[in-house]
Structure formats: C-alpha cells, structure tokens
Design an enzyme around this catalytic site. Structure first.
Site, PDB file in Angstrom:
ATOM      1  N   ASP A  14       4.121 -35.083  -8.394  1.00 40.20           N
ATOM      2  CA  ASP A  14       5.160 -36.048  -8.749  1.00 40.20           C
ATOM      3  C   ASP A  14       5.004 -36.598 -10.164  1.00 40.20           C
ATOM      4  OD1 ASP A  14       6.288 -35.672  -6.294  1.00 40.20           O
ATOM      5  OD2 ASP A  14       5.470 -37.505  -5.411  1.00 40.20           O
ATOM      6  N   ARG A  94      -4.369 -51.430  -8.365  1.00 41.85           N
ATOM      7  CA  ARG A  94      -3.108 -51.413  -9.133  1.00 41.85           C
ATOM      8  C   ARG A  94      -3.087 -52.340 -10.340  1.00 41.85           C
ATOM      9  NH1 ARG A  94      -2.350 -46.526  -7.552  1.00 41.85           N
ATOM     10  NH2 ARG A  94      -1.215 -46.231  -5.601  1.00 41.85           N
ATOM     11  N   ASP A 123       3.198 -50.848  -3.990  1.00 41.25           N
ATOM     12  CA  ASP A 123       2.560 -50.500  -5.257  1.00 41.25           C
ATOM     13  C   ASP A 123       3.477 -50.699  -6.465  1.00 41.25           C
ATOM     14  OD1 ASP A 123       0.048 -49.948  -4.220  1.00 41.25           O
ATOM     15  OD2 ASP A 123       0.596 -47.900  -3.681  1.00 41.25           O
ATOM     16  N   SER A 175       0.298 -39.235   2.415  1.00 40.14           N
ATOM     17  CA  SER A 175       0.179 -39.859   1.105  1.00 40.14           C
ATOM     18  C   SER A 175      -1.153 -40.609   1.079  1.00 40.14           C
ATOM     19  CB  SER A 175       1.347 -40.833   0.903  1.00 40.14           C
ATOM     20  OG  SER A 175       1.036 -41.702  -0.153  1.00 40.14           O
TER      21      SER A 175
END
Ligand code: ARG
Length: 417
Positions: A14, A94, A123, A175
């Site tokens: 991605d 993050r 996220d 994921s």
C-alpha cells in the site's frame, strides 16, 4: 519546482503504491521515512525499494531507544492500559512517527506529510492530530482515505501496471502492526468475534499448551518506575524489552483478545501479543503496591485510565498529556525496587516484591510476637470511625438489608412528611 511530501513508508504494497500515486495525483516529490521501532524488518531493502519505486530521497531511522525512553516508559509509569487490557503498542508508536515525519519535512522543506492509514481506524487520527499539534502549517494526506475503493486486488493491479514490486506473499490475511511494545493483529477471520484466534496469528508467543511444563522466573529491577535490570543485570530499555519478549513469549505470556471501542465509534475485534508489556505492567503495579499509599494508588488508577484513553485517542502531543505526565513523574519518585515474576503456561504471576523505601512494615502487619501495632488504640478508632453509622441506626433504624435482627425505628424518630 514540485512541492515535497514526506511519506511514512513501511515497504509494503500500500505505501509503495502511495509513492507512485502521490507523484501522479498531487504532482509532488515524495520523500519516504521508515522508522524502526523494533519490528525487525529489512531496512536496507525497504530503502532501496522506496528509491526504486520513485522516491526522491529515502530516510531510514532507528528510533527504538527514543520510543522506549519517551513513549513506552512514561506509559508504563502511568500504568496506561486501554480498556484494562491493551498496553497501547501501536497507539504509542504513531505519535513518534508523526514527530519524525515533521522533523524530516522541516529538513527537506516539504509542505505536507502522508501516511498509509485508511479512513476508519484510530491510526489516521493519531497521525493527523500529532502532526497538526507539532506543525499546524503542514498538510496531511492519506492516500488510502482517498482511494477507499481500491481493494487489495486493485492495489496489486495498480502496482503491476506501474512496475512496483508486489510482495510474493500476495495472500495477506491480517493487518499487522509491530513494534517493541507489542504486535497488533486484526482483520480477516478475526472479524468473527466468536472465532477463537487461530495459532497462525501469533509470532512471538508459544501456545500455553506447548509452553514448557517447568515455570521460569524473572526479576525486574526498577528505578523511579523505570525498568533498569533483568535478573540482576543492568540492561538498556530496548534490549530489556526485547529479551523479555523472548523469555515471556516462550511461556505463552501476553496473548490478548479484545473487542475494542475505537475512537471513530466502531467496535472492533483486536488481538495483541505483548509478552514484555504484560510482565512489566504487572511488575510495575506490584512495586507500586509497596511504595504508594492507598490514596495515591487509588487516585493514580483514575489518572491511568484518563492517560490510556488520551494515548489511544491520539492526544499524545497535547498540554493535557504534559500535565498528566508531570503528575505521574511525581508519583514515581519512590518506585524503586525489584519484582519477581513467575512465567508458566500463559500466566505471569508476581511472586515477590521489595522496595528501597517500602511502606510495607512487617512489624505492623504480623500476627507474630514481633508485633508493634497498638491494639488498644483500635478501640477508640473504631468508636469514632463507626460513630455516624451507629448514630443513624439509633435515629432512623437499621439499614433495610440488615436482616431479621435489624432494630426497628424508634417511635420518637418519625420521618417528617
Ligand atoms: N486497535 C489498535 C489501536 O488502535 C491496533 C491498530 C493496529 N493497526 C494496524 N494497522 N493493524 O491501537
């Protein structure tokens, strides 16, 4: 000259597609940043791939120590665990990545940053809010939020068409996000909340069933709430966590299966593996039972919940976090000592604790003859402590659930209408 954008790059399909897509769609030069938080990926290969796909520059940075010192330890000191179970690995990673994106953007004179998050998770919120807190002038672009309709097959087709290498393992059932503090696994079969997580989702933990029959013991040393030693040997933060992940993982410790409340209003089934975090959170809390008073511990538990929500909700870079962190730091000044934990078939049980300035006094708690507690003082204490209760029973009768012997209200104490 085209504008520049700094993309958080994992090396996966991605974000590789995103390099190309950002160039085509926004006509920007793409600089990539890959941050090593302990996921044990092939960093040199990721950098080469970014450049091959078309990035004008590719940064790769080892931020493991910074992650541990500035994010993981403060969260551990706080006792921040989301909804009582999730030690917040992804949520803590993050803001650091966002901070590093901002740093690179400033160095490169970029006007925007980009990340690979979709529009339905937490996220994206953490990246966007952290970036804007640190650099309100930077734009944040999330290609996957704009592609919404590009599924995995479409991403593969896009990659093939534009000469972007497609990973051989096209089949990607889950994921997964990984850093030192834990692995987060979601999606695929796990979306069935009734389905027991299949063994294949785990990479760090043995099944408790296959874990050794013999228990193992670890001793964690803390200074002011920060782990500084493992089994008596001083160890740096990142390597302490890494080693504990291996030891506790071997004993099947740290599997977490949670039905979680996301910030965006969705409930989702999340699985985690966090062996070191599980042991350290339990050990730290045990040390606080020796070193904090009841009042401090009760109040700190409330702060811990607020702090966990704040981290989960993407508000790390806020003044509110600064304030909570100051309180937590103050609570840790005597949290120095050691804790022994027994690891066995999926469980991590605290079996011993000691502190330099422990509030536990055996001479007060003992039933033996070393006892120094003043028993006669208990009589006066109880008389005053129980006074409101006795007064109420005399005036209004006993409590409704006081049983058959509860005294009846005295006739004098009729309730006024
Ligand atoms: N639910 C967790 C959180 O919001 C984990 C997210 C994991 N992300 C991922 N790309 N798998 O912190």
């Amino acid at each position: 000259m085209p504008k520049k954008i700094v993309l958080a790059y994992s090396g996966g399909l991605d974000t590789s597609v995103a390099i190309h897509w950002l160039q085509q769609h926004y006509k920007m030069d793409v600089v990539t940043l890959t941050v090593d938080l302990g996921a044990e990926t092939e960093l040199a290969a990721i950098k080469a791939k970014a450049l091959k796909v078309g990035a004008v520059a590719a940064y790769v940075e080892d931020a493991r120590d910074r992650f541990v010192q500035d994010f993981v330890w403060p969260a551990l000191q706080a006792g921040a665990v989301y909804e009582g179970v999730y030690p917040l690995a992804t949520a803590l990673g993050r803001p650091l990545i966002a901070q590093m994106l901002v740093d690179v953007a400033r160095r490169e004179g970029a006007t925007a940053i980009a990340h690979g998050c979709t529009g339905k998770g937490n996220d994206q919120v953490r990246f966007d809010v952290s970036t804007h807190a640190l650099a309100p002038e930077l734009e944040v672009i999330a290609p996957a939020r704009e592609w919404e309709l590009m599924d995995r097959a479409a991403a593969i087709a896009y990659a093939r068409k534009h000469g972007i290498p497609v990973p051989v393992t096209v089949d990607k059932p889950y994921s997964v996000d990984v850093n030192l503090w834990g692995r987060s696994i979601e999606g695929g079969k796990l979306e069935d909340a009734w389905l027991e997580p299949p063994e294949e989702i785990y990479a760090w933990t043995k099944s408790p069933h296959d874990a050794p029959d013999e228990a193992a013991y670890v001793e964690i040393g803390f200074e002011q709430g920060v782990p500084v030693s493992l089994d008596g040997r001083r160890t740096g933060g990142a390597s302490l966590i890494q080693r504990l992940n291996v030891i506790a993982g071997e004993h099947g410790v740290g599997r977490i299966d949670h039905l979680e409340n996301r910030l965006v209003g969705i409930k989702s089934r999340e699985n985690y593996e966090a062996p070191a975090a599980t042991v350290l959170v339990a050990a730290h809390q045990a040390l606080e039972t020796l070193t904090l008073t009841k009042d401090q511990a009760r109040f700190k538990a409330r702060v811990a919940q607020e702090y966990a929500d704040l981290i989960y909700n993407g508000l790390w870079f806020t003044h509110m976090r600064d304030d909570l962190a100051a309180y937590v730091a103050s609570t840790q000044r005597h949290v120095t000592g050691a804790v022994r934990v027994r690891l066995h078939k999926g469980s991590a049980a605290v079996v011993g604790r000691k502190a330099v300035q422990s509030l536990y006094r055996k001479d007060l708690s003992t039933y033996g003859k070393e006892d120094t507690f003043d028993h006669s003082a208990a009589v006066g204490f109880i008389k005053i402590y129980g006074l409101p209760t006795v007064t109420q029973t005399r005036a209004q009768g006993g409590p409704a659930h006081g049983g058959v012997n509860a005294p009846k209200p005295s006739p004098k104490a009729k309730r006024s209408k």
